[in-house]
Design an enzyme around this catalytic site. Structure first.
Site, PDB file in Angstrom:
ATOM      1  N   VAL A  54      42.271  39.765  47.891  1.00 54.42           N
ATOM      2  CA  VAL A  54      42.558  40.845  48.842  1.00 54.42           C
ATOM      3  C   VAL A  54      44.050  40.883  49.171  1.00 54.42           C
ATOM      4  O   VAL A  54      44.764  41.803  48.780  1.00 54.42           O
ATOM      5  CB  VAL A  54      41.727  40.671  50.136  1.00 54.42           C
ATOM      6  CG1 VAL A  54      42.118  41.728  51.174  1.00 54.42           C
ATOM      7  CG2 VAL A  54      40.245  40.776  49.819  1.00 54.42           C
ATOM      8  N   CYS A  55      44.529  39.881  49.865  1.00 59.36           N
ATOM      9  CA  CYS A  55      45.892  39.898  50.402  1.00 59.36           C
ATOM     10  C   CYS A  55      46.966  39.832  49.325  1.00 59.36           C
ATOM     11  O   CYS A  55      48.101  40.255  49.555  1.00 59.36           O
ATOM     12  CB  CYS A  55      46.073  38.747  51.393  1.00 59.36           C
ATOM     13  SG  CYS A  55      44.803  38.701  52.673  1.00 59.36           S
TER      14      CYS A  55
END
Length: 209
Positions: free
Chosen positions: A117-118
């Protein structure tokens, strides 16, 4: 599909440390806690050694994600530090993107938590905007190796180059003659086995005198 070899350049690279936060790091299970911390700090030291513009960012750090780990903040006290109020994808934060564009550089070295995600979201977003993106796999962590591999495959398919912190350091350095002692010390600080090489080297140098 043939992809050209784009070398990292210390004159064109920016280091992005994304969401290395005390809460999120507890989710990292694809590396041991000690190995992961060492890898992250090694990459940070690489950025410091090569004087790369470095940008820090956190996601909702007043909530359960927690604050940026203090060792990183201590290494880069003057770096732009963007505390995102809610955007999951750092690229959705205008201040973060503007800080990157202000460097005038086109190569982005990215590491963060969590990988899928990040790291993946801003990496894909940066590729879309024409940046050359290099993700540091061993300074990015996630829930397990299955998730890790899926994230790596997704990014690689989009043109992201996957590296580890050691290869980043070596590609930026290019030639041992640029600073043998400096890079050797950095590597020794984070790779115990490499310290043996430097010990042998120093003994040989001393014997020549």
């Amino acid at each position: 599909m043939t992809v050209s070899y784009k070398k990292l350049s210390k004159d064109d690279a920016t280091l992005l440390l994304v969401d290395h936060q005390s809460g999120l790091i507890s989710l990292v299970q694809d590396f041991s806690p000690d190995d992961f911390k060492n890898n992250v700090l090694a990459l940070a030291d690489v950025g410091k050694f090569f004087e790369l513009p470095t940008i820090l960012t956190t996601s909702f750090d007043e909530g359960p994600n927690g604050p940026m780990v203090p060792e990183i903040l201590n290494l880069f006290p003057n770096a732009p530090f963007i505390r995102r109020p809610g955007q999951i994808n750092a690229w959705d934060n205008e201040e973060f993107v503007q800080a990157i564009k202000n460097t005038g550089r086109k190569q982005l070295i990215i590491a963060g938590v969590v990988t899928d995600v990040c790291v993946t979201f801003p990496a894909l977003s940066a590729i879309e905007e024409g940046f050359d993106v290099f993700v540091v796999t061993d300074a990015s962590g996630t829930f397990n190796t299955t998730v890790q591999q899926a994230a790596w495959q997704r990014m690689s398919a989009a043109g992201v180059q996957l590296m580890n912190w050691f290869s980043v350091a070596c590609e930026l350095h290019r030639d041992w003659r640029n600073d043998m002692e400096g890079l050797g010390t950095l590597l020794s600080n984070h790779l115990p086995n490499y310290r043996n090489l430097m010990t042998s080297y120093k003994m040989l140098q001393a014997a020549k005198k």
